[in-house]
Design a protein around this motif. Structure first.
Motif, mmCIF file in Angstrom:
data_model
loop_
_atom_site.group_PDB
_atom_site.id
_atom_site.type_symbol
_atom_site.label_atom_id
_atom_site.label_comp_id
_atom_site.label_asym_id
_atom_site.label_seq_id
_atom_site.Cartn_x
_atom_site.Cartn_y
_atom_site.Cartn_z
ATOM 1 N N ALA A 107 43.741 41.608 44.971
ATOM 2 C CA ALA A 107 45.248 40.610 44.675
ATOM 3 C C ALA A 107 45.719 40.658 46.519
ATOM 4 O O ALA A 107 45.649 40.257 47.457
ATOM 5 N N SER A 108 45.585 42.065 46.754
ATOM 6 C CA SER A 108 46.363 42.359 48.199
ATOM 7 C C SER A 108 45.324 41.792 49.476
ATOM 8 O O SER A 108 45.743 41.760 50.539
ATOM 9 N N VAL A 109 43.680 42.013 48.811
ATOM 10 C CA VAL A 109 42.919 41.543 49.665
ATOM 11 C C VAL A 109 43.150 39.761 49.682
ATOM 12 O O VAL A 109 43.200 39.344 51.778
ATOM 13 N N LEU A 110 43.664 39.650 48.856
ATOM 14 C CA LEU A 110 43.122 37.559 48.596
ATOM 15 C C LEU A 110 44.668 37.681 49.421
ATOM 16 O O LEU A 110 45.038 36.408 50.465
ATOM 17 N N VAL A 111 46.106 38.449 49.043
ATOM 18 C CA VAL A 111 47.446 37.886 49.810
ATOM 19 C C VAL A 111 47.274 38.076 51.470
ATOM 20 O O VAL A 111 47.539 37.015 52.148
ATOM 21 N N LEU A 112 46.674 39.484 51.910
ATOM 22 C CA LEU A 112 45.988 39.497 53.869
ATOM 23 C C LEU A 112 45.629 37.988 53.739
ATOM 24 O O LEU A 112 46.067 37.729 55.296
ATOM 25 N N THR A 113 44.504 37.285 53.284
ATOM 26 C CA THR A 113 43.747 36.739 53.837
ATOM 27 C C THR A 113 44.813 35.269 53.688
ATOM 28 O O THR A 113 44.581 35.305 54.949
ATOM 29 N N LEU A 166 40.153 53.444 31.819
ATOM 30 C CA LEU A 166 39.609 52.073 32.646
ATOM 31 C C LEU A 166 40.484 51.340 32.407
ATOM 32 O O LEU A 166 40.188 50.271 33.526
ATOM 33 N N THR A 167 41.585 51.174 31.838
ATOM 34 C CA THR A 167 42.986 50.220 31.830
ATOM 35 C C THR A 167 43.079 50.012 33.411
ATOM 36 O O THR A 167 43.570 49.163 33.999
ATOM 37 N N ALA A 168 43.529 51.683 33.472
ATOM 38 C CA ALA A 168 44.499 52.247 35.185
ATOM 39 C C ALA A 168 43.756 51.558 36.482
ATOM 40 O O ALA A 168 44.056 51.203 37.753
ATOM 41 N N TYR A 169 41.988 51.375 35.819
ATOM 42 C CA TYR A 169 41.126 51.301 36.945
ATOM 43 C C TYR A 169 40.948 50.171 37.194
ATOM 44 O O TYR A 169 40.738 49.627 38.676
ATOM 45 N N VAL A 219 41.491 47.069 54.203
ATOM 46 C CA VAL A 219 41.441 47.308 53.202
ATOM 47 C C VAL A 219 40.386 47.138 52.379
ATOM 48 O O VAL A 219 39.944 47.568 50.943
ATOM 49 N N THR A 220 39.624 45.950 52.496
ATOM 50 C CA THR A 220 38.532 44.938 51.783
ATOM 51 C C THR A 220 37.625 46.591 52.309
ATOM 52 O O THR A 220 36.816 46.954 50.894
ATOM 53 N N LEU A 221 37.078 46.991 52.960
ATOM 54 C CA LEU A 221 36.368 48.226 52.887
ATOM 55 C C LEU A 221 36.473 49.232 51.761
ATOM 56 O O LEU A 221 35.736 49.400 51.520
ATOM 57 N N TRP A 222 37.540 50.019 51.610
ATOM 58 C CA TRP A 222 38.364 51.248 50.626
ATOM 59 C C TRP A 222 38.197 50.425 49.246
ATOM 60 O O TRP A 222 37.903 50.929 48.133
ATOM 61 N N VAL A 223 38.551 48.444 49.039
ATOM 62 C CA VAL A 223 38.773 48.748 47.591
ATOM 63 C C VAL A 223 37.201 48.234 46.978
ATOM 64 O O VAL A 223 36.714 48.325 45.666
ATOM 65 N N GLN A 224 36.808 47.872 47.788
ATOM 66 C CA GLN A 224 35.510 47.407 47.196
ATOM 67 C C GLN A 224 34.527 49.057 47.060
ATOM 68 O O GLN A 224 33.504 48.841 46.046
ATOM 69 N N THR A 225 34.618 49.933 47.881
ATOM 70 C CA THR A 225 33.934 51.234 47.757
ATOM 71 C C THR A 225 34.636 51.934 46.018
ATOM 72 O O THR A 225 34.053 52.649 45.721
ATOM 73 N N GLY A 226 35.578 51.461 46.106
ATOM 74 C CA GLY A 226 36.373 51.549 44.726
ATOM 75 C C GLY A 226 35.532 51.523 43.195
ATOM 76 O O GLY A 226 35.182 51.731 42.476
ATOM 77 N N SER A 286 42.530 47.962 40.742
ATOM 78 C CA SER A 286 41.213 47.610 41.508
ATOM 79 C C SER A 286 41.548 45.746 41.627
ATOM 80 O O SER A 286 41.517 44.949 42.583
ATOM 81 N N PHE A 287 42.603 45.459 40.307
ATOM 82 C CA PHE A 287 43.407 44.138 40.151
ATOM 83 C C PHE A 287 44.029 43.512 41.410
ATOM 84 O O PHE A 287 43.793 42.652 42.251
ATOM 85 N N VAL A 288 45.061 45.462 41.711
ATOM 86 C CA VAL A 288 45.980 44.814 42.546
ATOM 87 C C VAL A 288 45.460 45.404 44.162
ATOM 88 O O VAL A 288 45.594 44.742 45.091
#
Length: 121
Positions: free
Chosen positions: A29-35, A17-20, A73-80, A24-26
């Motif tokens: 965060a990548s979506v935020l940085v790209l935006t 759960l910590t790894a998950y 990136v957003t599609l797959w992060v949210q799909t996770g 998810s955070f990473v």
């Protein structure tokens, strides 16, 4: 007797759960940085004062291409987040299954059912 809700997860479950959560955070965060990068590239923050609130909906400075850059990136992060449903179903977390299912699937519907299918919007 201890209540089953007070039971601590095993070390393996806690590590997973910590790894998950870290993944998810990473991802987010990548979506935020790209935006932010995209908004800086089009000098969005320099133009923010030009928002016309007299129109409905308000017109904002040009940000064409934002979805093309971060959509995938957003599609797959949210799909996770579908794993959150699995976590609830398996009892790895205390979240109620139905609530988790409805929340996650509503976001999946938005990113796949609306954003992905209408990516020209």
């Amino acid at each position: 007797a201890k209540d089953s809700k007070d039971k601590k997860p095993s070390a393996v479950v806690s590590t997973y759960l910590t790894a998950y959560n870290f993944a998810s955070f990473v991802g987010w965060a990548s979506v935020l940085v790209l935006t932010i990068k995209r908004l800086l590239d089009v000098k969005y923050f320099d133009k923010i004062g030009s928002v016309d609130f007299s129109t409905i909906p308000p017109t904002f400075p040009e940000i064409n291409g934002l979805y093309r850059e971060i959509g995938f990136v957003t599609l797959w992060v949210q799909t996770g987040a579908v794993l959150e449903i699995v976590h609830s179903l398996l009892g790895l977390v205390r979240s109620p299954f139905l609530t988790t299912f409805l929340q996650v699937m509503s976001r999946i519907y938005i990113v796949w059912g609306i954003l992905y299918l209408a990516d020209d919007a």
